[in-house]
Design an enzyme around this catalytic site. Structure first.
Site, short mmCIF file in Angstrom:
data_model
loop_
_atom_site.label_atom_id
_atom_site.label_comp_id
_atom_site.label_asym_id
_atom_site.label_seq_id
_atom_site.Cartn_x
_atom_site.Cartn_y
_atom_site.Cartn_z
N ILE A 156 0.78 -1.02 0.06
CA ILE A 156 -0.02 -0.04 0.06
C ILE A 156 1.04 1.27 0.17
CG2 ILE A 156 -1.87 1.38 1.34
CD1 ILE A 156 -2.74 -1.42 2.45
N ARG A 236 -3.77 1.89 11.02
CA ARG A 236 -4.12 1.55 12.53
C ARG A 236 -3.97 3.01 13.28
NH1 ARG A 236 -6.58 -1.54 9.62
NH2 ARG A 236 -6.84 -3.62 10.29
N GLU A 265 -11.97 2.58 17.81
CA GLU A 265 -13.14 2.61 16.80
C GLU A 265 -14.21 1.83 17.50
OE1 GLU A 265 -11.99 1.51 13.15
OE2 GLU A 265 -10.26 2.71 13.05
N HIS A 283 -13.48 4.46 8.56
CA HIS A 283 -12.68 3.32 8.13
C HIS A 283 -13.11 2.47 7.00
CE1 HIS A 283 -9.91 -0.30 10.22
NE2 HIS A 283 -9.64 -0.06 8.80
C1 GLV Z 1 -8.51 -2.73 6.90
O1 GLV Z 1 -8.35 -2.18 7.87
C2 GLV Z 1 -7.77 -3.86 6.78
O2 GLV Z 1 -6.87 -4.30 7.44
O3 GLV Z 1 -7.83 -4.46 5.63
#
Ligand code: GLV
Length: 319
Positions: A156, A236, A265, A283
């Site tokens: 990511i 996170r 959360e 989220h």
């Molecule tokens: C979302 O937060 C994931 O970990 O897929």
């Protein structure tokens, strides 16, 4: 064999499991499963398809009778005690890859939103405050030539870097190992965490939550940030000291924050909701139809593979 799906997820997972002759435990509900119900049903399950909102702790794992696989419907798996699962010989899987693009897209959206004050501008207009074009109305900051510090250059983080390049951002990153191909593609440079924090105009966090990364961005580390820095977090909440970040935002010590994740959360600190320079999202990093379908399919395939004696596609523990 029986599979527990802890909450409603895209049909594709259920169809795949049924096609492979697995029995699905319980009518699947749209509400989070209670701790007691989870324990009761998990005891009967050969495989569990869990969500990041389910706490799969040592106590629950030790109570499992026949479970061979826990397939988390998420890339993060900090909700599962991996050591306890491994000790019990249970394979844990996650859903990497399929959510990389959607999460990277949302990260860029947060960068644009915070720097160009999009949510704030829209609220201004909806509140009836727009009385005409004005030279100094809601001025933001440009991305071009700013320094983006990527914390965690996994899939990511790298996808964010590749996108950021087209906005003219200069990229530095912090990661355990160097990512040469990423450096070549994005002309980025690996730096220490302190250097990244001291030099970046925008920081973007892309680390998994673990004992090592919890509170990595402590009060002391956050204080290294440049005046007017922007914090983006789609990983996170617990990776940074949220209380201290709030203080820095309230005192305008930093420019803004774009947050998709939080401590505790879904109970969001009310102070975050009051600030105009904070974008808060519920989220939704991976929340596209395409990605959620792909996550469901991958999680189901992981269960099918393990229960049929084949290798899981995306394990996080290796027996
Ligand atoms: C979302 O937060 C994931 O970990 O897929």
């Amino acid at each position: 064999m029986k599979v527990l799906i802890t909450r409603r997820i895209p049909e594709v997972a259920i169809n795949l499991l049924k096609k492979n002759k697995f029995e699905i435990l319980q009518p699947i509900s749209d509400k989070p499963i209670s701790k007691n119900r989870l324990k009761l049903l998990a005891e009967q399950a050969d495989g569990i398809l869990s969500l990041l909102t389910d706490r799969i702790d040592k106590e629950l794992i030790n109570s499992l009778q026949r479970c061979k696989v826990i397939a988390n419907f998420a890339v993060g798996y900090n909700n599962i005690d991996i050591i306890a699962a491994s000790e019990k010989g249970i394979i844990v899987t996650n859903t990497p890859g399929v959510l990389t693009d959607s999460t990277a897209d949302l990260t860029i959206a947060l960068m644009l939103n915070t720097t160009r004050r999009i949510s704030e501008s829209e609220k201004f207009l909806r509140d009836g405050k727009f009385t005409g074009w004005k030279p100094d109305l809601l001025l933001g900051r440009e991305l071009k030539n700013k320094i983006l510090g990527i914390i965690g250059a996994g899939a990511i983080g790298q996808a964010v870097g590749e996108r950021a390049l087209s906005f003219g951002l200069k990229i530095i990153y912090y990661n355990r190992s160097p990512k040469r191909e990423f450096e070549r593609k994005t002309r980025s440079k690996k730096v220490s965490l302190n250097t990244l924090l001291k030099t970046s105009d925008i920081i973007s966090i892309h680390l998994p939550l673990s004992d090592e990364t919890k509170n990595l961005l402590s009060k002391e580390k956050l204080e290294l940030l440049k005046r007017d820095a922007v914090i983006i977090n789609t990983s996170r909440g617990e990776i940074l000291d949220e209380q201290h970040m709030i203080k820095m935002l309230e005192s305008n010590r930093i420019y803004s924050a774009g947050l998709d994740v939080f401590h505790n959360e879904p109970d969001i600190n009310p102070r975050l909701l009051k600030m105009r320079n904070v974008i808060v999202l519920p989220h939704v990093g991976s929340a596209t139809v395409e990605t959620r379908n792909a996550m469901a399919e991958l999680a189901a395939k992981n269960i099918i593979n393990v229960l049929k004696g084949r290798k899981p596609l995306t394990p996080v523990n290796h027996e």
